[in-house]
Design a protein around this motif. Structure first.
Motif, short mmCIF file in Angstrom:
data_model
loop_
_atom_site.label_atom_id
_atom_site.label_comp_id
_atom_site.label_asym_id
_atom_site.label_seq_id
_atom_site.Cartn_x
_atom_site.Cartn_y
_atom_site.Cartn_z
N UNK A 75 -7.51 79.06 30.32
CA UNK A 75 -7.13 77.64 30.31
C UNK A 75 -5.75 77.51 29.67
N UNK A 76 -4.92 76.66 30.23
CA UNK A 76 -3.55 76.50 29.74
C UNK A 76 -3.54 75.70 28.45
N UNK A 77 -2.68 76.12 27.55
CA UNK A 77 -2.56 75.42 26.26
C UNK A 77 -1.92 74.05 26.44
N UNK A 78 -1.24 73.85 27.56
CA UNK A 78 -0.60 72.56 27.83
C UNK A 78 -1.62 71.46 28.09
N UNK A 79 -2.85 71.83 28.40
CA UNK A 79 -3.90 70.84 28.69
C UNK A 79 -4.55 70.27 27.43
N UNK A 80 -4.18 70.78 26.28
CA UNK A 80 -4.82 70.36 25.03
C UNK A 80 -4.16 69.13 24.46
N UNK A 81 -4.95 68.27 23.83
CA UNK A 81 -4.40 67.12 23.12
C UNK A 81 -4.22 67.48 21.64
N UNK A 82 -3.70 66.55 20.88
CA UNK A 82 -3.36 66.82 19.48
C UNK A 82 -4.59 67.16 18.64
N UNK A 83 -5.71 66.48 18.87
CA UNK A 83 -6.93 66.74 18.12
C UNK A 83 -7.43 68.15 18.38
N UNK A 84 -7.38 68.57 19.64
CA UNK A 84 -7.84 69.91 19.99
C UNK A 84 -6.93 70.98 19.38
N UNK A 85 -5.62 70.73 19.39
CA UNK A 85 -4.68 71.69 18.79
C UNK A 85 -4.94 71.82 17.29
N UNK A 86 -5.12 70.68 16.64
CA UNK A 86 -5.38 70.70 15.20
C UNK A 86 -6.69 71.42 14.89
N UNK A 87 -7.71 71.16 15.68
CA UNK A 87 -9.00 71.83 15.50
C UNK A 87 -8.90 73.33 15.72
N UNK A 88 -8.13 73.74 16.72
CA UNK A 88 -7.96 75.17 16.97
C UNK A 88 -7.21 75.85 15.82
N UNK A 89 -6.19 75.17 15.31
CA UNK A 89 -5.47 75.75 14.17
C UNK A 89 -6.40 75.91 12.97
N UNK A 90 -7.28 74.93 12.75
CA UNK A 90 -8.24 75.03 11.66
C UNK A 90 -9.21 76.18 11.90
N UNK A 91 -9.65 76.35 13.16
CA UNK A 91 -10.55 77.44 13.52
C UNK A 91 -9.87 78.78 13.28
N UNK A 92 -8.61 78.90 13.69
CA UNK A 92 -7.88 80.15 13.50
C UNK A 92 -7.75 80.47 12.01
N UNK A 93 -7.51 79.45 11.21
CA UNK A 93 -7.38 79.66 9.77
C UNK A 93 -8.71 80.12 9.17
N UNK A 94 -9.81 79.54 9.65
CA UNK A 94 -11.13 79.93 9.14
C UNK A 94 -11.50 81.34 9.55
N UNK A 95 -11.23 81.68 10.80
CA UNK A 95 -11.61 82.98 11.33
C UNK A 95 -10.61 84.06 10.94
N UNK A 96 -9.41 83.66 10.51
CA UNK A 96 -8.40 84.64 10.20
C UNK A 96 -7.77 85.21 11.45
N UNK A 97 -7.81 84.48 12.53
CA UNK A 97 -7.30 84.95 13.80
C UNK A 97 -5.91 84.38 14.04
N UNK A 98 -4.98 85.25 14.39
CA UNK A 98 -3.66 84.80 14.79
C UNK A 98 -3.60 84.98 16.30
N UNK A 99 -3.28 83.93 17.00
CA UNK A 99 -3.30 84.00 18.46
C UNK A 99 -1.96 83.64 19.02
N UNK A 100 -1.57 84.36 20.07
CA UNK A 100 -0.39 84.01 20.84
C UNK A 100 -0.92 83.47 22.15
N UNK A 101 -0.85 82.16 22.29
CA UNK A 101 -1.49 81.53 23.44
C UNK A 101 -0.49 80.87 24.37
N UNK A 102 0.61 81.51 24.63
CA UNK A 102 1.58 80.93 25.55
C UNK A 102 0.97 80.67 26.90
#
Length: 137
Positions: free
Chosen positions: A83-110
């Motif tokens: 799924x393209x990252x361009x399809x995400x809204x601000x709430x989803x982006x913020x939630x994903x960043x929080x998820x990455x911080x919790x899981x310790x995952x760094x993602x390159x999602x171009x």
């Protein structure tokens, strides 16, 4: 039971008037005591209900957080699947960043193609280069 009213107090002697006054004062004190008991029960009941409301609000808050975390997990999996990252809204982006911080995952999602891991200590879950989770037992 209603008491007789004093219409002509001059006809009664001082003792009779004092005894009637004492009865009225005693009656008023008794009613005040009963009223205070009823009101204290109401306050106690109100406190009980407030505690129940607070507990339910806390449960709702926990469920909302859990729901959001699950939504973000699903969204993360969709991004891994392409799924393209361009399809995400601000709430989803913020939630994903929080998820990455919790899981310790760094993602390159171009384009959603590469996902790398930076595992925290004690996490127990590792994300491999192909984006699938691998349990570390």
């Amino acid at each position: 039971m209603a008491t007789k009213r004093l219409r002509d107090s001059a006809n009664y002697n001082e003792n009779v008037r004092n005894s009637i006054l004492d009865k009225r004062v005693t009656s008023l004190f008794k009613k005040a005591e009963e009223l205070s008991i009823v009101l204290s029960k109401l306050v106690t009941h109100e406190d009980y209900l407030q505690k129940k409301v607070d507990k339910k609000e806390e449960q709702i808050s926990k469920l909302e957080k859990l729901n959001e975390a699950k939504e973000m997990e699903i969204l993360f999996n969709q991004l891994v699947e392409g799924k393209s990252i361009d399809e995400l809204d601000a709430r989803e982006m913020k939630g994903l960043l929080k998820l990455f911080a919790q899981k310790g995952t760094i993602a390159t999602l171009g384009d959603g193609s590469s996902v790398e891991s930076a595992q925290k200590e004690g996490n127990g879950v590792n994300v491999e280069d192909d984006g699938h989770f691998k349990d570390l037992d």
